[in-house]
Design a protein around this motif. Sequence first.
Motif, PDB file in Angstrom:
ATOM      1  N   MET A 292     -98.785  70.758 -47.244  1.00 45.93           N
ATOM      2  CA  MET A 292     -99.076  70.275 -45.900  1.00 45.93           C
ATOM      3  C   MET A 292    -100.391  69.488 -45.894  1.00 45.93           C
ATOM      4  SD  MET A 292     -98.944  72.248 -42.258  1.00 45.93           S
ATOM      5  CE  MET A 292    -100.553  73.026 -42.292  1.00 45.93           C
ATOM      6  N   VAL A 293    -100.396  68.363 -45.199  1.00 47.49           N
ATOM      7  CA  VAL A 293    -101.559  67.488 -45.103  1.00 47.49           C
ATOM      8  C   VAL A 293    -101.968  67.406 -43.634  1.00 47.49           C
ATOM      9  CG1 VAL A 293    -102.492  65.201 -45.571  1.00 47.49           C
ATOM     10  CG2 VAL A 293    -100.764  66.184 -47.095  1.00 47.49           C
ATOM     11  N   VAL A 294    -103.219  67.689 -43.338  1.00 49.18           N
ATOM     12  CA  VAL A 294    -103.684  67.643 -41.961  1.00 49.18           C
ATOM     13  C   VAL A 294    -104.296  66.280 -41.666  1.00 49.18           C
ATOM     14  CG1 VAL A 294    -104.107  70.123 -41.918  1.00 49.18           C
ATOM     15  CG2 VAL A 294    -105.956  68.595 -42.536  1.00 49.18           C
ATOM     16  N   GLY A 295    -104.223  65.898 -40.422  1.00 42.73           N
ATOM     17  CA  GLY A 295    -104.755  64.620 -39.978  1.00 42.73           C
ATOM     18  C   GLY A 295    -104.586  64.481 -38.480  1.00 42.73           C
ATOM     19  N   PRO A 296    -105.073  63.401 -37.896  1.00 45.68           N
ATOM     20  CA  PRO A 296    -104.954  63.220 -36.439  1.00 45.68           C
ATOM     21  C   PRO A 296    -103.517  62.967 -36.019  1.00 45.68           C
ATOM     22  CG  PRO A 296    -105.848  61.246 -37.469  1.00 45.68           C
ATOM     23  CD  PRO A 296    -105.758  62.268 -38.552  1.00 45.68           C
ATOM     24  N   GLU A 297    -103.209  63.393 -34.803  1.00 51.58           N
ATOM     25  CA  GLU A 297    -101.878  63.205 -34.244  1.00 51.58           C
ATOM     26  C   GLU A 297    -101.994  62.501 -32.900  1.00 51.58           C
ATOM     27  OE1 GLU A 297     -98.972  63.800 -35.602  1.00 51.58           O
ATOM     28  OE2 GLU A 297     -99.819  64.657 -37.420  1.00 51.58           O
ATOM     29  N   ALA A 298    -100.881  61.905 -32.469  1.00 54.17           N
ATOM     30  CA  ALA A 298    -100.890  61.126 -31.237  1.00 54.17           C
ATOM     31  C   ALA A 298    -101.198  61.992 -30.022  1.00 54.17           C
ATOM     32  CB  ALA A 298     -99.538  60.433 -31.064  1.00 54.17           C
ATOM     33  N   ALA A 299    -100.569  63.177 -29.939  1.00 57.73           N
ATOM     34  CA  ALA A 299    -100.768  64.028 -28.761  1.00 57.73           C
ATOM     35  C   ALA A 299    -102.218  64.476 -28.637  1.00 57.73           C
ATOM     36  CB  ALA A 299     -99.836  65.238 -28.842  1.00 57.73           C
ATOM     37  N   GLY A 300    -102.794  64.963 -29.743  1.00 55.65           N
ATOM     38  CA  GLY A 300    -104.189  65.405 -29.702  1.00 55.65           C
ATOM     39  C   GLY A 300    -105.140  64.264 -29.397  1.00 55.65           C
ATOM     40  N   SER A 301    -104.886  63.089 -29.947  1.00 51.83           N
ATOM     41  CA  SER A 301    -105.752  61.936 -29.691  1.00 51.83           C
ATOM     42  C   SER A 301    -105.670  61.510 -28.231  1.00 51.83           C
ATOM     43  CB  SER A 301    -105.354  60.774 -30.601  1.00 51.83           C
ATOM     44  OG  SER A 301    -105.419  61.145 -31.965  1.00 51.83           O
TER      45      SER A 301
END
Length: 843
Positions: A292-301
């Motif tokens: 699993m790779v974490v990063g920014p997502e559209a909903a959180g942004s």
Amino acid sequence: HQPSTPSRLKHAHAPGSSHRDDSPSPPFHTPATTLPPPLNPFNSENRTHRADENSRPSPTTPTPLRPRHWRDYSTHNCSQPEGEPCEHGAFSPKIRPTSPPTSESSTLDGDINLDYGGRYPRGQSIIGGVNGVLGDAVGDIVFGDGNIFGGRGENGKPVGRFDRWRRWWGGGGGVNDKNGNAMKIMSTTRWLAKTHGIKSKRRITQQASGVNTQANGDRYLVYYFPFLQWVTQYRWAFFKGDLIAALTMASFYIPMSLSYASNLGHIPPINGLYSFVFNPFVYALFGSCPQMVVGPEAAGSLLLGSVVKSSIDGGHSGDEDDAMHARIAGVVTGMAGAVIFIAGVTRLGFLDSVLSRPFLRGFISAIGFVILVDQLIPEMGLVHLAKHVGGVSHGSSLDKIIFLVENVKNAHGLTCAVAFGSFAVIMVCRELKRRLQPRIPSVAYVPDRFIVVVLSAVLTWHLSWDKQGLEILGDVKSSTGSPFPFRFPFIPSHMHHVREAMSTSFLIALLGFFESSVAAKSLSGGESKHGEGLQGMSLSANRELVALGVANVVGGCFMALPAFGGYGRSKVNASTGGKTPMSSILLSVITILCILFLLPYFYYLPKSVLSSMISVVAYSLIEEAPPDILFFLRLRAWPELFLMTLIFLATVFYSLPLGIALGIGLSLLSVIRHATKPRIQILGRVPGTAPPQFENAELYPERVESVEGCLIVKIPEPLTFANTGELKTRLRRLELYGTTAVHPALPRVRDPSHNSNVIFDVHGVTGLDGSGTQVLREIVDGYVERGVRVFFCRCPREESAVWRLFEGSGVVARVGGKRHFVRSVEEALRMTELERLSGEDFS
């Protein structure tokens, strides 16, 4: 109710019985006049040899009913001398240990050796409560045995300086084993490790005592710091796949992070890159899912951007104050990380189940729609016009749709061509990949979005589109001038931002963890075939919370976007060769190199291309809704469809905060309603069954018959303060109507004579708290005062906490003693008949 063949415990365990007693219960007494003399269990002629199937008595052989305090003792593999009772349960032969017990297990509990595992027999203590909340790791480190505190006791054995108070607090004061030695207090995990001789790989030297001893922390260090587990298994054969996966993800998601930051989060674009610098690296150290790779997502942004907009509207920051916007982003990200970290430490890994599926689908679909509408403004080149029209930039989606319809004639032609052309190219490539990948797996390596970004930047530079009105990204740099600025988010000057962002940060954390858990479960927690990946990496929801929390707290210190595990991103990582967390570390390294050396090359990148990339993500969020809608329509699940529609409309046509409030409020109300609703059942006897079987009379009224003079009530759940509030009301309805599914305005239809005896089947009451016990005592008092006989069947055994509460509250004495606690409903019915015939009132 006297059956032709008297009941026997062995028959109660028969497969045909619907109420099998899986655990011994408290003893009951039956009038001596109704029973023949009991067999002596210590007489070898009456023993049951379970090892020899041929020596087992026939089930049809009539055998006298025995009181519950009699046991059948087996001689097979029993170490007790002839004629002495052994301490294992009824019809459960004691098995000799397959290997001699270790010295540690012998000193712990005599000759106990659990080849099948089990719970520490002295676990009911305050220390057990600490372990139940904080886990065995914290409990063992805080309340560990003498080895962790140092020092020596009698006979030269190491003991701790806090050994006495630990034993007192743990419930071990005055508790000795059969040899007279004081019992040690420890967790089940530590006890099983000692019993089975499980050692840590590392040892520490306690200089104070001069002896080598094992530290409690060593046993848990590898579990809570997975980097120590996977780095020892890493091989160079994994590196090629991890590097290719990191390069592929960088080509896809580095441009996306710029888009999320500038278009959704309303913060400097470089802060989106920080989410791929720190968060994947930290997660690689603490996360339990290797791929699993974490990063920014559209909903959180988008949610972060709503906080930035609220700050601008409230006058706390200017519309062009990038430095303040970045600090707000750090506060929101840090708070989301702190919330999720605390949830992990307190073992709240079940939080992803709090929000219902309809809420999540409706809210995520609404977010996709909101993003799609938001991006139409920059895609059509109407950004400057929208700023001069009051209430549009920070308005609802409905306001923006009206604005777009009214100003479509003012759209910029070149901007529309570049944006919609990029959108079309990405969508076509996406569909081609989806269709070709099953036959040509290598098509997943084609960086279509990276190619679009590079081509658009080159064409803009070569054809001077920026001079023709096409907006470009321009200089990408930090708001402070440093490539990696550090600013601790939780400082007094940021308190007003903390108050504004509290609810939004909580939702970001909850949504992020939900998506991360979906991604992690889809990757099976990193389990792989032997030799093809990392071994022994077990997925844990609580460790995931801790890892994501630490990653976002660190990211918040550098004012990054909130970052969590993404399903699509993690699938790309796995499909392009990533097998270990090293791919996340390499992604962080690539992003650092990009920040240090490649930022000038983003100067000519058109903003409309970034908007089109976000629109593709928004479309993917919306396209997931139709299958769920069709599924609920087939089931005619109207409440779920209503909730989904309500949240979607509130989010789209009013605001995100209203959608959040409605969704969380309705989901919590649903959870509370489900938890507080009693699920008691009235049972009826199935005719023609031997031994008698009992089923829910409300569900199958045509298959059961009522028992004259008896109300048989099954309680299939633990009784706590949450679900006992309506218990009296529900029982009253059963007495009056024989069902709970009736309006209380109806007059009584059930004759009072059918309630002369009340039998509670409490096999499902596996837990009981003080409030539940108090309500149960009040119910019993009400029945006894009205002259109703009360019986309990299939009650937990005497050593259980439930039975201790029954006795401590006076319920046992109030109903007539242990004689009113029997094994089965059948025996309870027989007891009611015996008491009726004898004319005795034992209550």
